[in-house]
Design an enzyme around this catalytic site. Structure first.
Site, PDB file in Angstrom:
ATOM      1  N   THR A  15      -8.400 -35.901 -52.168  1.00 26.28           N
ATOM      2  CA  THR A  15      -7.419 -35.366 -51.214  1.00 26.28           C
ATOM      3  C   THR A  15      -6.715 -34.119 -51.728  1.00 26.28           C
ATOM      4  OG1 THR A  15      -5.687 -36.836 -52.068  1.00 26.28           O
ATOM      5  CG2 THR A  15      -6.997 -37.647 -50.217  1.00 26.28           C
ATOM      6  N   ILE A  95     -13.358 -30.348 -63.192  1.00 28.23           N
ATOM      7  CA  ILE A  95     -13.125 -29.064 -62.548  1.00 28.23           C
ATOM      8  C   ILE A  95     -11.774 -28.491 -62.970  1.00 28.23           C
ATOM      9  CG2 ILE A  95     -12.956 -27.868 -60.331  1.00 28.23           C
ATOM     10  CD1 ILE A  95     -15.714 -29.046 -60.876  1.00 28.23           C
ATOM     11  N   GLU A  97      -8.442 -26.989 -64.476  1.00 26.21           N
ATOM     12  CA  GLU A  97      -8.197 -25.981 -65.506  1.00 26.21           C
ATOM     13  C   GLU A  97      -6.872 -26.265 -66.197  1.00 26.21           C
ATOM     14  OE1 GLU A  97      -7.126 -21.187 -65.731  1.00 26.21           O
ATOM     15  OE2 GLU A  97      -8.108 -22.023 -63.960  1.00 26.21           O
ATOM     16  N   TYR A 158     -22.798 -17.831 -61.349  1.00 20.71           N
ATOM     17  CA  TYR A 158     -23.236 -17.544 -59.978  1.00 20.71           C
ATOM     18  C   TYR A 158     -23.953 -16.205 -59.903  1.00 20.71           C
ATOM     19  CZ  TYR A 158     -18.973 -20.433 -59.317  1.00 20.71           C
ATOM     20  OH  TYR A 158     -17.976 -21.354 -59.413  1.00 20.71           O
ATOM     21  N   GLU A 208     -19.383 -15.449 -73.797  1.00 19.79           N
ATOM     22  CA  GLU A 208     -18.349 -14.434 -73.668  1.00 19.79           C
ATOM     23  C   GLU A 208     -17.544 -14.405 -74.958  1.00 19.79           C
ATOM     24  OE1 GLU A 208     -15.080 -17.170 -71.247  1.00 19.79           O
ATOM     25  OE2 GLU A 208     -16.290 -15.716 -70.160  1.00 19.79           O
ATOM     26  N   HIS A 246      -9.827 -14.916 -69.095  1.00 16.94           N
ATOM     27  CA  HIS A 246     -10.980 -14.755 -68.214  1.00 16.94           C
ATOM     28  C   HIS A 246     -11.435 -16.147 -67.818  1.00 16.94           C
ATOM     29  CE1 HIS A 246     -14.673 -13.503 -66.405  1.00 16.94           C
ATOM     30  NE2 HIS A 246     -15.331 -14.333 -67.172  1.00 16.94           N
TER      31      HIS A 246
END
Length: 301
Positions: A15, A95, A97, A158, A208, A246
């Site tokens: 939700t 997911i 952060e 991506y 990176e 980043h």
């Protein structure tokens, strides 16, 4: 590892805004999202998906699940992950952060003790093109094929997937290990998984600046990986000695103050080159390097 169209998937934080947005997109891609968990919302539905208050309650109704995708707030992520592990879920995609580092240390200790695979945090998750989506990857950028793609940056994952797809090179899997300071599964762990994966013929590793995970990966590739690997390192033009952000990653050149260049773009690129791993200067160069390694025709010009 069980990432197939038959995998049963749970969504914790269904939700939450991201959970509510991406649950139906995962379903539309073909992922078997069998239930959602969101405390206080048990007994409701979200986009046709049954919602439960607790993981244990969900599993008592839908049976065992293979993976859970966690969209909860960062300070609730540890509890959500531990709840999933206690219920027997052995593949976790974080997911969220900004999960507190000590929470991640606690989680990784529990994950190691229970042989649980953790992807993330601060990750768009994993995609098996044409079969399974766990997270935020734009499915239209991917197509089935032989290239295994592992990365620290979501958006670069991506972009490079799209470059490969437009060049006629499909992907066996796309996974972002995450951009936070402490992450679950590592480059070496995924390199081993893809080296043993029958659908993967070549691996593209996207790193990176910051930290030493790419240097460790280069050493591991030289010592243990049989399949060809192509590398790309983002952040070459970042000013030296400056903290930057980043995709939530901490790009920290303070290691230079200790008399070492570990963490810089040059350090990572040199590590790959010492391991005889081709390094692309730009993302658009990756497809031609892949084709060269696979002995396929490359574009002219």
């Amino acid at each position: 590892m069980n990432f197939t169209p038959d995998s049963k998937v749970l969504i914790q934080g269904i939700t939450e805004p991201l959970g509510a947005t991406y649950a139906p997109l995962m379903q539309a891609y073909g992922t078997q999202v069998v239930a959602g968990v969101s405390p206080g919302h048990g007994g409701t539905t979200q986009q046709g998906i049954r919602v439960f208050d607790m993981v244990e309650q969900a599993l008592s109704v839908v049976g065992a699940v293979d993976s859970t995708v966690i969209f909860v707030q960062p300070y609730a992520a540890l509890d959500a992950a531990l709840e999933a592990i206690a219920a027997g879920v052995r593949q976790i995609v974080l997911i969220s952060e900004g999960i507190p580092p000590l929470d991640m240390v606690s989680l990784l200790r529990k994950a190691e003790a229970t042989e649980t695979l953790v992807i993330g945090p601060n990750s768009p998750g994993l995609i098996v093109p044409g079969q399974l989506l766990l997270g935020l990857h734009p499915g239209e950028f991917y197509t089935p094929g032989p290239v295994g793609l592992i990365s620290r940056s979501g958006t670069l994952t991506y972009e490079i997937a799209l470059e490969l797809t437009q060049a006629g090179l499909g992907q066996s899997i796309g996974v972002c290990i995450g951009g936070d300071a402490i992450v679950g599964s590592s480059f070496p762990q995924w390199l081993q998984i893809l080296d043993e994966d029958e659908s993967t013929e070549i691996i593209v590793l996207v790193g990176e600046i910051g930290g030493d995970s790419e240097e460790a990966a280069a050493h591991y590739i030289a010592e243990a990986i049989d399949k060809p690997v192509i590398a790309y390192v983002a952040g070459r033009t970042a000013p030296k000695g400056r903290r930057m952000g980043h995709a939530g990653a901490i790009i920290n050149s303070q290691t230079a103050e200790a008399g070492t260049e570990v963490g810089t773009a040059d350090s990572k690129i040199n590590a790959f080159r010492r391991a005889k791993i081709p390094v692309a200067d730009r993302p658009w160069q990756i497809p031609d390097l892949v084709k060269k390694m696979l002995k396929l025709p490359t574009r002219k010009g």
